[in-house]
Each structure stands twice: as structure tokens, then as C-alpha cells.
Scaffold this motif. Structure first.
Motif, PDB file in Angstrom:
ATOM      1  N   MET A  16       1.912 -10.979   5.032  1.00 19.25           N
ATOM      2  CA  MET A  16       1.585 -10.418   3.720  1.00 19.25           C
ATOM      3  C   MET A  16       1.978  -8.935   3.667  1.00 19.25           C
ATOM      4  SD  MET A  16      -2.028 -10.217   1.634  1.00 19.25           S
ATOM      5  CE  MET A  16      -2.501 -11.863   2.105  1.00 19.25           C
ATOM      6  N   LYS A  83      -7.555  -2.470  -1.426  1.00 19.01           N
ATOM      7  CA  LYS A  83      -8.775  -3.179  -1.031  1.00 19.01           C
ATOM      8  C   LYS A  83      -9.183  -2.905   0.424  1.00 19.01           C
ATOM      9  CE  LYS A  83      -9.606  -8.083  -0.434  1.00 19.01           C
ATOM     10  NZ  LYS A  83      -9.220  -9.397  -0.978  1.00 19.01           N
ATOM     11  N   ARG A 134     -17.687 -12.753  -1.544  1.00 19.65           N
ATOM     12  CA  ARG A 134     -17.467 -14.155  -1.931  1.00 19.65           C
ATOM     13  C   ARG A 134     -18.677 -15.014  -1.564  1.00 19.65           C
ATOM     14  NH1 ARG A 134     -11.431 -13.545   0.499  1.00 19.65           N
ATOM     15  NH2 ARG A 134     -10.332 -12.996  -1.425  1.00 19.65           N
ATOM     16  N   LEU A 171      -9.180 -17.288  -1.229  1.00 22.27           N
ATOM     17  CA  LEU A 171      -8.222 -16.231  -0.885  1.00 22.27           C
ATOM     18  C   LEU A 171      -7.763 -15.566  -2.178  1.00 22.27           C
ATOM     19  CD1 LEU A 171      -5.904 -18.013   1.734  1.00 22.27           C
ATOM     20  CD2 LEU A 171      -7.321 -16.013   2.174  1.00 22.27           C
ATOM     21  N   GLY A 175      -2.412 -12.199  -2.754  1.00 25.30           N
ATOM     22  CA  GLY A 175      -2.010 -12.339  -1.352  1.00 25.30           C
ATOM     23  C   GLY A 175      -1.203 -13.617  -1.152  1.00 25.30           C
TER      24      GLY A 175
HETATM   25  N1  LIG Z   1      -8.939  -8.598   3.399  1.00 23.56           N
HETATM   26  C1  LIG Z   1      -7.537  -8.929   3.541  1.00 23.56           C
HETATM   27  C2  LIG Z   1      -6.822  -8.720   2.260  1.00 23.56           C
HETATM   28  N2  LIG Z   1      -6.566  -7.489   1.797  1.00 23.56           N
HETATM   29  C3  LIG Z   1      -5.933  -7.623   0.568  1.00 23.56           C
HETATM   30  C4  LIG Z   1      -5.816  -8.974   0.310  1.00 23.56           C
HETATM   31  C5  LIG Z   1      -5.232  -9.575  -0.885  1.00 23.56           C
HETATM   32  C6  LIG Z   1      -4.222  -8.764  -1.607  1.00 23.56           C
HETATM   33  C7  LIG Z   1      -4.768  -7.657  -2.455  1.00 23.56           C
HETATM   34  O1  LIG Z   1      -5.861  -7.758  -3.049  1.00 23.56           O
HETATM   35  O2  LIG Z   1      -4.047  -6.634  -2.552  1.00 23.56           O
HETATM   36  C8  LIG Z   1      -6.355  -9.687   1.382  1.00 23.56           C
HETATM   37  C9  LIG Z   1      -6.434 -11.142   1.545  1.00 23.56           C
HETATM   38  C10 LIG Z   1      -7.511 -11.864   0.788  1.00 23.56           C
HETATM   39  O3  LIG Z   1      -8.586 -11.298   0.524  1.00 23.56           O
HETATM   40  O4  LIG Z   1      -7.319 -13.054   0.461  1.00 23.56           O
END
Ligand SMILES: NCc1[nH]cc(CCC(=O)O)c1CC(=O)O
Length: 311
Positions: A16, A83, A134, A171, A175
Motif C-alpha cells: 500500500m 491516519k 471499528r 478495511l 487502502g
Molecule cells: N492502519 C493502517 C492504515 N493506514 C491507512 C490505511 C488506509 C488508507 C488511508 O486511510 O489513507 C490503513 C489500512 C486500513 O485501515 O484499512
């Protein structure tokens, strides 16, 4: 000032994160065809340690090593998911955000191998997620489901789901899109059904303070509305001072008329208490809006809820 010849971009080495870097390289190439870029991938504590994140010392499990590469001069530009960048304290001294890229989808998705939606999941379904945000919201709306801890990058989580370690996953849509796996989404959850985290779907570019040639070169990648949203959300969290185990959600949005609003929630881990606030910026700047929404939740007892959660 003329653009630098070479920009070394540091990032986590997950699929990612590397896809995010490719987006930045493509946008940079379009803006400055003459600038070369190089990728400096690093593994962060959060990638190496697959246990409980609250047991990792200090915050910034996904950013510490990236910040270090920037500060040591091994790289010039860092790409972060907002995030994952701690908001309860300032950025590491000597670094600044140079741009916030146009925001992607902020919503969470359900991934279920047979394509069931959240409301269709039978009693006892194991939902893989380690996110306290969540878990709290699912406990409130779907108490018959069971959350099981699930860490690792998104590709690893999908592999663990395929191996039967959970029956479904939550998720981020953005992402999954970045790793080219939006095909596994069985339902996109509305922001009412699952309030997003601070910074959802936003990529930030960070560089050394005072590196003005670089700042000039990348600032054109910035998206003004996203900048306002990120600023309001991060200031909200800064004032609230959450910790890794406190379920907090927040979503700032610039609507079509250019008005900025911020909706935010604090939950108890079992989801039984949910504090809500929603305010419009009006004439306030984004940071003041973030402060105001945090204060509104503190007045409702957010501090007692947050401090009452073990961490
Ligand atoms: N904690 C990992 C993370 N950090 C950012 C994202 C998703 C992409 C974003 O919000 O920019 C994710 C994966 C998820 O939570 O599924």
C-alpha cells in the motif's frame, strides 16, 4: 528557486505504501518532468511488531523510522497516510507537511468471501480488526458479531482471511483501492454506519523544515480542500489528546459550496456510550473548528471516557 534534480522519497515498504509513493511520483512527473525521483523503502516498528500496538513504546509506530530517514538526510520527502501520523503532538521537530494530496474515499469496507453485507452476517461471525474505533462501533450496532485481533498490512490481512483466521474483515476502501484489491469489497459502509478515523484517505508529504526548493517543488501537489479537512481533524485530535486504545472518529468535509464542517465522536470501547458533535466552520479557520469540536466533546465528558480506558 529551481526545482531539485533528484527527490529521494522515503516510505514504509508495504504494497500500500509503495503504491502511494507511485501516485506521488506520477503527480510529480506531471508537474516537473525534469525532476528524477528515487524510492527509499524502510520497515517501521509497526510493520515488524504484529502484536498489540499499545505495547510498542511511544507513538508513531508507522512513522518513526520514516522521520529518521528524513532528518538524517537519507531522503528528502516522506509520504504518509495522515491516519498513521500521531496528531496528539506536533510533527517531529525539524519537519513540516509540504502538501496534502486530494483525499480518497474515507469509508471503511466489509470484506466477506461470500459477499455478505454487514447486516447479513450471522451471529458469532469473526470480524478481523484490531482497530478500537471499528470494534466499538460494531459492538454498538452489531453486538452479535465477534471482533478478533488482526494486524499486518492489508495484503497480509487478506491472506489471513483466506487462510480462515477470520470470517470477514473491515478495511479502508482507499487502502484496498491503492493495492488494487477493491474487488474483494462486499459492502462499502456509510460514514453513519462506521465513522472514519482522523485523516482517513489522505496522503501527506513531509519534508525538512526550510528545504524551500523541495517545498516549492511539491506544494503544487497539494489540494486546498483536503488541507482544510486534515487541519481541522488533526487539531481536533490534538486538543482531545486521545491514546492508542481510545475509540475516536472524526470526519471534516468541505461541501460543494466550500463550507467546512467537522463531525466527531468518542466511544467507550464496548460502544455503549457515544458522544457526538457536529459543527460548521462558518468564519472560523479549520484549526479553530477542530478545537471547538474537541471542546464540545470534552464538555460532554470525553476526558473521563478517554482517561478511563487502560493504555
Ligand atoms: N492502519 C493502517 C492504515 N493506514 C491507512 C490505511 C488506509 C488508507 C488511508 O486511510 O489513507 C490503513 C489500512 C486500513 O485501515 O484499512
Amino acid at each position: 528557486m529551481s526545482a531539485p534534480e533528484l527527490i529521494r522519497i522515503v516510505s514504509r515498504d508495504s504494497p500500500m505504501a509503495l503504491a502511494q509513493v507511485e501516485r506521488v511520483r506520477a503527480e510529480l512527473a506531471a508537474l516537473h518532468p525534469g525532476v528524477r525521483t528515487e524510492v527509499v523503502p524502510v520497515k517501521t516498528t509497526g510493520d515488524k511488531w504484529l502484536g498489540d500496538l499499545s505495547r510498542v513504546e511511544g507513538k508513531g509506530a508507522f512513522t518513526k523510522e520514516v522521520d529518521a530517514a528524513l532528518l538524517s538526510g537519507e531522503a528528502d520527502l516522506a509520504v504518509h497516510c495522515v491516519k498513521d501520523v500521531p496528531a496528539d503532538r506536533p510533527l517531529p521537530a525539524g519537519t513540516v507537511f509540504a502538501a496534502f494530496l486530494k483525499r480518497d474515499d474515507v469509508r471503511d469496507a466489509l470484506v466477506h468471501p461470500d459477499g455478505l453485507t454487514l447486516d447479513e452476517l450471522p451471529e458469532g461471525t469473526r470480524v478481523g480488526t484490531s482497530s478500537v474505533r471499528r470494534v466499538a462501533q460494531l459492538a454498538a450496532t452489531h453486538p452479535h458479531l465477534r471482533c478478533v485481533p488482526f494486524r499486518g498490512n492489508a495484503n497480509r490481512r487478506l491472506a489471513k482471511l483466506a487462510a480462515g483466521e477470520a470470517d470477514a474483515l473491515l478495511l479502508a476502501v482507499s487502502g484496498l483501492e491503492r493495492i488494487g484489491r477493491a474487488d474483494v469489497i462486499s459492502e462499502v459502509l456509510s460514514t453513519e454506519a462506521m465513522m472514519p478515523p482522523i485523516g482517513a484517505g489522505i496522503l501527506a508529504l513531509q519534508c525538512r523544515e526550510g528545504d524551500s526548493a523541495l517545498i516549492d517543488a511539491v506544494s503544487g501537489l497539494g489540494h486546498p480542500a483536503t488541507h482544510r479537512e486534515a487541519t481541522a481533524e488533526r487539531m481536533f485530535l490534538h486538543v482531545l489528546q486521545g491514546h492508542c486504545n481510545s475509540p475516536i472518529a472524526g470526519h471534516a468535509h468541505v461541501d460543494r459550496s466550500g463550507e467546512l464542517s467537522l463531525r466527531a465522536c468518542v466511544f467507550t470501547p464496548d460502544g455503549k456510550v457515544r458522544l457526538n458533535a457536529h459543527e460548521w466552520a462558518g468564519r472560523l479557520d479549520p484549526a479553530t473548528l477542530g478545537t471547538s469540536v474537541a471542546v464540545a466533546l470534552l464538555r460532554q465528558g470525553a476526558r473521563e471516557i478517554i482517561d478511563g480506558i487502560a493504555h
